[in-house]
Design a protein around this motif. Structure first.
Motif, PDB file in Angstrom:
ATOM      1  N   LEU A   5      -0.985  12.077 -17.884  1.00  0.00           N
ATOM      2  CA  LEU A   5       0.199  12.447 -17.114  1.00  0.00           C
ATOM      3  C   LEU A   5       1.407  11.588 -17.451  1.00  0.00           C
ATOM      4  CD1 LEU A   5      -0.798  13.183 -13.430  1.00  0.00           C
ATOM      5  CD2 LEU A   5       0.316  14.682 -15.056  1.00  0.00           C
ATOM      6  N   GLU A   6       1.146  10.351 -17.874  1.00  0.00           N
ATOM      7  CA  GLU A   6       2.261   9.436 -18.088  1.00  0.00           C
ATOM      8  C   GLU A   6       2.711   9.390 -19.538  1.00  0.00           C
ATOM      9  OE1 GLU A   6       3.839   8.345 -15.552  1.00  0.00           O
ATOM     10  OE2 GLU A   6       2.303   9.273 -14.309  1.00  0.00           O
ATOM     11  N   TYR A  10       3.541  14.521 -22.855  1.00  0.00           N
ATOM     12  CA  TYR A  10       3.331  15.356 -21.688  1.00  0.00           C
ATOM     13  C   TYR A  10       4.618  15.490 -20.870  1.00  0.00           C
ATOM     14  CZ  TYR A  10       1.659  17.108 -17.270  1.00  0.00           C
ATOM     15  OH  TYR A  10       1.505  17.858 -16.137  1.00  0.00           O
ATOM     16  N   PHE A  14       6.343  18.953 -20.100  1.00  0.00           N
ATOM     17  CA  PHE A  14       6.488  19.379 -18.712  1.00  0.00           C
ATOM     18  C   PHE A  14       7.938  19.723 -18.411  1.00  0.00           C
ATOM     19  CE2 PHE A  14       7.254  18.821 -14.235  1.00  0.00           C
ATOM     20  CZ  PHE A  14       6.156  19.426 -13.648  1.00  0.00           C
ATOM     21  N   MET A  18       9.296  23.420 -17.462  1.00  0.00           N
ATOM     22  CA  MET A  18       9.954  23.620 -16.172  1.00  0.00           C
ATOM     23  C   MET A  18      11.328  24.261 -16.368  1.00  0.00           C
ATOM     24  SD  MET A  18      10.989  20.700 -13.450  1.00  0.00           S
ATOM     25  CE  MET A  18      12.132  19.926 -14.557  1.00  0.00           C
TER      26      MET A  18
ATOM     27  N   ILE B  63       2.594  21.572  -7.265  1.00  0.00           N
ATOM     28  CA  ILE B  63       2.554  20.958  -8.600  1.00  0.00           C
ATOM     29  C   ILE B  63       2.541  19.440  -8.523  1.00  0.00           C
ATOM     30  CG2 ILE B  63       3.690  22.931  -9.711  1.00  0.00           C
ATOM     31  CD1 ILE B  63       6.255  21.317  -9.765  1.00  0.00           C
ATOM     32  N   ASN B  65       0.304  17.292  -8.444  1.00  0.00           N
ATOM     33  CA  ASN B  65      -0.656  16.561  -9.272  1.00  0.00           C
ATOM     34  C   ASN B  65      -0.362  16.641 -10.760  1.00  0.00           C
ATOM     35  OD1 ASN B  65      -2.117  15.613  -7.103  1.00  0.00           O
ATOM     36  ND2 ASN B  65      -3.282  17.532  -6.964  1.00  0.00           N
ATOM     37  N   ILE B  66       0.562  17.485 -11.150  1.00  0.00           N
ATOM     38  CA  ILE B  66       0.868  17.554 -12.576  1.00  0.00           C
ATOM     39  C   ILE B  66       2.273  17.055 -12.908  1.00  0.00           C
ATOM     40  CG2 ILE B  66      -0.766  19.445 -13.048  1.00  0.00           C
ATOM     41  CD1 ILE B  66       1.713  21.315 -13.107  1.00  0.00           C
ATOM     42  N   ILE B  67       3.021  16.610 -11.868  1.00  0.00           N
ATOM     43  CA  ILE B  67       4.362  16.087 -12.160  1.00  0.00           C
ATOM     44  C   ILE B  67       4.244  14.684 -12.733  1.00  0.00           C
ATOM     45  CG2 ILE B  67       6.595  15.432 -11.189  1.00  0.00           C
ATOM     46  CD1 ILE B  67       6.154  17.417  -8.978  1.00  0.00           C
ATOM     47  N   PRO B  68       4.814  14.433 -13.902  1.00  0.00           N
ATOM     48  CA  PRO B  68       4.824  13.054 -14.417  1.00  0.00           C
ATOM     49  C   PRO B  68       5.689  12.203 -13.492  1.00  0.00           C
ATOM     50  CG  PRO B  68       5.576  14.628 -16.084  1.00  0.00           C
ATOM     51  CD  PRO B  68       5.499  15.360 -14.802  1.00  0.00           C
ATOM     52  N   SER B  69       5.172  11.081 -13.016  1.00  0.00           N
ATOM     53  CA  SER B  69       5.891  10.346 -11.980  1.00  0.00           C
ATOM     54  C   SER B  69       7.207   9.765 -12.500  1.00  0.00           C
ATOM     55  CB  SER B  69       5.018   9.238 -11.402  1.00  0.00           C
ATOM     56  OG  SER B  69       4.746   8.308 -12.420  1.00  0.00           O
ATOM     57  N   LYS B  70       7.301   9.627 -13.834  1.00  0.00           N
ATOM     58  CA  LYS B  70       8.543   9.112 -14.413  1.00  0.00           C
ATOM     59  C   LYS B  70       9.727  10.013 -14.097  1.00  0.00           C
ATOM     60  CE  LYS B  70       6.641   8.264 -18.478  1.00  0.00           C
ATOM     61  NZ  LYS B  70       6.432   8.070 -19.918  1.00  0.00           N
ATOM     62  N   VAL B  75      12.495  16.427 -11.338  1.00  0.00           N
ATOM     63  CA  VAL B  75      11.789  17.673 -11.037  1.00  0.00           C
ATOM     64  C   VAL B  75      12.172  18.163  -9.645  1.00  0.00           C
ATOM     65  CG1 VAL B  75       9.515  18.681 -10.680  1.00  0.00           C
ATOM     66  CG2 VAL B  75       9.893  17.119 -12.578  1.00  0.00           C
TER      67      VAL B  75
END
Lengths: 248, 215
Positions: A5-6, A10, A14, A18, B63, B65-70, B75
């Motif tokens: 995820l990081e 990715y 993402f 989006m 979503i 759980n799939i969002i990159p926290s950065k 978003v």
């Protein structure tokens, strides 16, 4: 997964995904509502032109247009002629009000393009008025308006509107206290075109002098006011050669 | 409420009173001052915010759980902005005059602190159903204050409600105007909106003293 995820790949994927999904959704919404929005804008234009002519449902302080159910009928009743001006010549065009002023101004940068200048001739209470559309820049975005002149080139009514001027400051150009100040103002000094300035430090705050080519500016809206003055000067000037032929 | 468990119901009822976004958390004040001169834009604004917040919270939660926290803030912004544009377009198509009246404020829903606040604080950590309820609850808490303020400002400022002259005609001196009543034009200006909200806060805290902060 958590590690994934990081990762930069990715994140970029993402973000791109989006943007594509959101973009497609918005494009779909915009294009499916387009027709209705254009129709609303057309009706609004008719309401604005009639407002400048003095056909409105104002009470003491409000700005009320004729209702949109009757605006079509009222428009054909009061607007007797629609002209397209070039120099001192005028050609009649029953759909002149649909001319996109913004587009014309952009096209006019091309020296070979012959700019079409719409002019609406209206008649109210036996007086013939000439309504000039104007468009310019405020502080944040576009401002525009309609100026109704009689055959002596004296302002008889105006309507101004804006895209996104500051609420309570620049947005006051569409309030009665500002628009009503224009009534009776002259735009010609003898034979010279002067326009009308939204002036600060105006020596005539009660607006008794109608020959000073000034109205009182709005406090806190300097740039909107300057833009409005420039708009009047620039756009009215294009009509002056024709309008002068009316003034005998 | 048979449909909702006690915990879920609390998500809706809490922001209505004891954890109201405007009067307790003091979020979303700017739009509360700006659009409440009349009742109608207040109601439309409340509905628009409810749409954006409830939909947005649900989507974010789905979503989460799939969002990159950065890039999670971006978003959130994109989703709020997209929903706001949809609301704006729909208003322009079906309620054009109203959309002119609300002008920039529809666009400014995106900067409403309540929206980003709930996305970040709630939707990112909870499931979609809970987030949806939380969105509905918070926007209802926001909307109810807007409607109360709009009600009093239009009634006392213009003597009308939703445009109907409920107090009689000010110019022809009918209804209460016949007895010398006058509209208070000051109610239509933003400062009185702030004072009205202040009064609501005062009433709320004097009824429920546990809300008063002690330093």
């Amino acid at each position: 997964m958590a590690k994934n995820l990081e990762s930069n790949t990715y994140t970029v994927l993402f973000a791109s995904g989006m943007v594509i999904i959101v973009g497609a959704l918005l494009a779909f919404v915009a294009s499916s509502l387009q027709e209705k929005i254009t129709e609303n804008k057309r009706i609004e234009k008719q309401q604005n032109i009639l407002y400048a002519l003095g056909v409105n449902e104002n009470d003491e302080t409000s700005v009320e247009f004729v209702s949109k159910d009757i605006v079509g009928a009222e428009f054909s009743k009061y607007i007797t002629k629609q002209l397209v001006i070039s120099g001192t010549e005028a050609v009649e065009d029953p759909n002149a009000y649909l001319i996109d002023i913004k587009k014309e101004a952009t096209e006019a940068k091309n020296p070979n393009y012959k700019r079409r200048l719409p002019l609406f001739v209206g008649e109210k209470d036996g007086v013939t008025l000439y309504i000039v559309p104007v468009r310019g820049k405020g502080l944040w975005d576009a401002i525009w308006g309609y100026i109704a002149l009689d055959d002596q080139l004296v302002v008889q009514g105006v309507y101004f509107d804006h895209q996104g001027e500051t609420p309570g400051l620049g947005s006051n150009i569409k309030e009665r206290f500002f628009m009503d100040d224009f009534k009776g103002e002259h735009i010609l000094d003898g034979d010279t075109f002067k326009g009308i300035n939204a002036a600060k430090g105006n020596a005539d705050p009660k607006n008794l002098d109608k020959m000073d080519f000034e109205v009182d500016a709005i406090a806190g809206a300097t740039i909107t006011g300057t833009g409005l003055s420039a708009m009047l000067k620039k756009d009215l000037a294009m009509y002056i050669p024709y309008l002068k032929t009316l003034k005998q | 409420m048979g449909l909702l468990s006690k915990k879920d119901a609390k998500l809706i009822t809490d922001p209505l009173a004891d954890n109201n976004p405007i009067t307790i958390q003091v979020l979303g004040i700017c739009s509360a001052l700006a659009v409440t001169a009349e009742l109608k834009p207040s109601i439309v604004m409340a509905i628009s915010v409810m749409f954006v917040l409830a939909m947005g919270s649900t989507v974010i939660s789905l979503i989460r759980n799939i969002i990159p926290s950065k890039i999670r803030i971006i978003v959130q912004l994109v989703i709020a902005a997209a929903l706001v544009i949809i609301v704006d377009q729909i208003l322009k198509a079906f309620a054009y005059e109203l959309s002119k009246q609300l002008s920039v404020f529809v666009g400014l829903i995106i900067t409403n602190c309540i929206i980003m606040g709930r996305f970040e604080a709630f939707a990112l950590a909870n499931g979609p159903w809970k987030s949806f309820l939380d969105g509905i609850g918070n926007s209802a808490g926001y909307g109810i204050i807007l409607i109360i303020v709009g009600f009093f400002r239009e009634l006392l400022g213009s003597g009308s409600l939703l445009g109907y002259k409920v107090l009689g005609d000010a110019i022809e001196k009918t209804g209460v105007y016949a007895y010398g009543y006058e509209n208070n034009g000051f109610m239509l200006l933003a400062p009185m909106a702030l004072i009205t909200i202040g009064i609501i806060i005062w009433v709320q805290r004097s009824r429920n003293t546990s809300l008063i902060e002690h330093n």
